[in-house]
Design an enzyme around this catalytic site. Structure first.
Site, PDB file in Angstrom:
ATOM      1  N   ASP A   1       0.809  -1.343  -0.003  1.00  0.00           N
ATOM      2  CA  ASP A   1       0.266  -0.005   0.039  1.00  0.00           C
ATOM      3  C   ASP A   1       0.841   1.309  -0.070  1.00  0.00           C
ATOM      4  O   ASP A   1       2.019   1.344   0.624  1.00  0.00           O
ATOM      5  CB  ASP A   1      -0.671   0.118   1.270  1.00  0.00           C
ATOM      6  CG  ASP A   1      -2.039  -0.780   1.251  1.00  0.00           C
ATOM      7  OD1 ASP A   1      -2.821  -0.766  -0.092  1.00  0.00           O
ATOM      8  OD2 ASP A   1      -2.584  -1.148   2.314  1.00  0.00           O
TER       9      ASP A   1
ATOM     10  N   TYR B   1       2.022   4.689   1.680  1.00  0.00           N
ATOM     11  CA  TYR B   1       2.035   5.391   3.114  1.00  0.00           C
ATOM     12  C   TYR B   1       0.600   6.248   3.080  1.00  0.00           C
ATOM     13  O   TYR B   1       0.333   6.870   2.144  1.00  0.00           O
ATOM     14  CB  TYR B   1       3.233   6.140   3.234  1.00  0.00           C
ATOM     15  CG  TYR B   1       4.464   5.566   3.157  1.00  0.00           C
ATOM     16  CD1 TYR B   1       4.723   4.276   4.151  1.00  0.00           C
ATOM     17  CD2 TYR B   1       5.466   5.951   2.417  1.00  0.00           C
ATOM     18  CE1 TYR B   1       5.976   3.756   4.157  1.00  0.00           C
ATOM     19  CE2 TYR B   1       6.667   5.351   2.355  1.00  0.00           C
ATOM     20  CZ  TYR B   1       6.873   4.222   3.298  1.00  0.00           C
ATOM     21  OH  TYR B   1       8.194   3.555   3.259  1.00  0.00           O
TER      22      TYR B   1
ATOM     23  N   PHE C   1       8.037   2.254  -0.769  1.00  0.00           N
ATOM     24  CA  PHE C   1       8.833   2.466   0.241  1.00  0.00           C
ATOM     25  C   PHE C   1       9.731   3.732   0.260  1.00  0.00           C
ATOM     26  O   PHE C   1      10.344   4.033   1.222  1.00  0.00           O
ATOM     27  CB  PHE C   1      10.203   1.375   0.125  1.00  0.00           C
ATOM     28  CG  PHE C   1       9.666  -0.135   0.458  1.00  0.00           C
ATOM     29  CD1 PHE C   1       9.396  -0.494   1.758  1.00  0.00           C
ATOM     30  CD2 PHE C   1       9.623  -0.990  -0.655  1.00  0.00           C
ATOM     31  CE1 PHE C   1       9.032  -1.749   1.988  1.00  0.00           C
ATOM     32  CE2 PHE C   1       9.142  -2.285  -0.410  1.00  0.00           C
ATOM     33  CZ  PHE C   1       8.891  -2.716   0.758  1.00  0.00           C
TER      34      PHE C   1
ATOM     35  N   HIS D   1      10.240  -9.351   5.014  1.00  0.00           N
ATOM     36  CA  HIS D   1      10.015  -7.786   4.675  1.00  0.00           C
ATOM     37  C   HIS D   1      10.724  -7.091   5.569  1.00  0.00           C
ATOM     38  O   HIS D   1      11.298  -7.353   6.744  1.00  0.00           O
ATOM     39  CB  HIS D   1       8.475  -7.562   5.161  1.00  0.00           C
ATOM     40  CG  HIS D   1       7.956  -6.298   4.557  1.00  0.00           C
ATOM     41  ND1 HIS D   1       8.143  -5.062   5.065  1.00  0.00           N
ATOM     42  CD2 HIS D   1       7.090  -5.938   3.386  1.00  0.00           C
ATOM     43  CE1 HIS D   1       7.583  -4.264   4.700  1.00  0.00           C
ATOM     44  NE2 HIS D   1       7.152  -4.598   3.599  1.00  0.00           N
TER      45      HIS D   1
END
Length: 223
Positions: free
Chosen positions: A65, A67, A78, A190
């Site tokens: 998703d 932020y 990211f 992750h």
């Protein structure tokens, strides 16, 4: 939603844009932007594609998703907008880069546009999200995942010699069909603080990626 996307992607994904599911998705997204706060700003929804044309892709990194806090998301997974403090997962990405290259990364801002401009497709599975606390995943299941599946399918079908950096089970499942005989697929945990210690730290993915690119006659990424 007026789709403004780089021409090579527009041509490849024309069938998606003309489909019923995408019309429904566009209607949902337009309504969401009109009725509340949505991230990223609308002009950045397709930033990953606009920064990295189809034939320039060397590396694929898959997030989930955008932020959902103010001034962070700008269409690259990211990454956060210039001047914004790097979120925890990106801090851990920088820590891994520091370990691999033995030089500082954590004093950088969190804008990864320079990766995208070198051919790193920073693809979120869902390209929009409602802003605010507890809104992560709020635009999942509306059609974005089908669209980004199509993106990965086009890459997997038409391009060889790519590097897929698949961090976490979600990314690994999403790109699970990529042919590992024709591409380099690197998997690990992750970089989230909840899981980075379970295999992201020490993964060596950034150097492995560049070694593969160099071995296949391509310029390595200046991380």
């Amino acid at each position: 939603m007026d789709v403004k996307i780089e021409e090579s992607w527009k041509n490849l994904l024309r069938g998606e844009f003309e489909s019923e599911y995408f019309a429904n998705l566009a209607s949902f997204v337009r309504s969401a932007y009109r009725s509340g706060v949505v991230y990223p700003p609308a002009k950045f929804i397709f930033e990953a594609f606009n920064r990295t044309p189809f034939d320039k892709v060397k590396v694929v990194i898959i997030g989930q998703d955008p932020y959902h806090n103010p001034n962070q998301a700008h269409g690259l997974c990211f990454s956060v907008q210039p001047g914004v403090e790097p979120p925890p997962s990106l801090v851990n990405i920088y820590k891994e880069l520091e370990a691999e290259y033995q030089k500082p990364f954590r004093d950088r801002n969190g804008d990864l546009s320079h990766w995208a401009d070198q051919g790193v497709l920073l693809l979120n599975a869902t390209l929009t999200v409602s802003g605010g606390a507890n809104m992560a995943g709020s635009h999942q299941g509306k059609g974005w995942e089908r669209f980004t599946d199509a993106v990965i399918r086009e890459l997997a079908t038409r391009r060889d010699g790519l590097v897929y950096l698949l961090w976490g089970s979600y990314a690994q499942k999403k790109a699970g069909f990529v042919d590992r005989r024709r591409n380099l697929v690197l998997e690990c945990a992750h970089p989230s603080p909840l899981s980075a210690h379970r295999g992201f730290f020490g993964c060596g993915h950034f150097k492995k990626c560049n070694d593969y690119l160099a071995a296949h006659g391509q310029e390595p990424i200046l991380w």
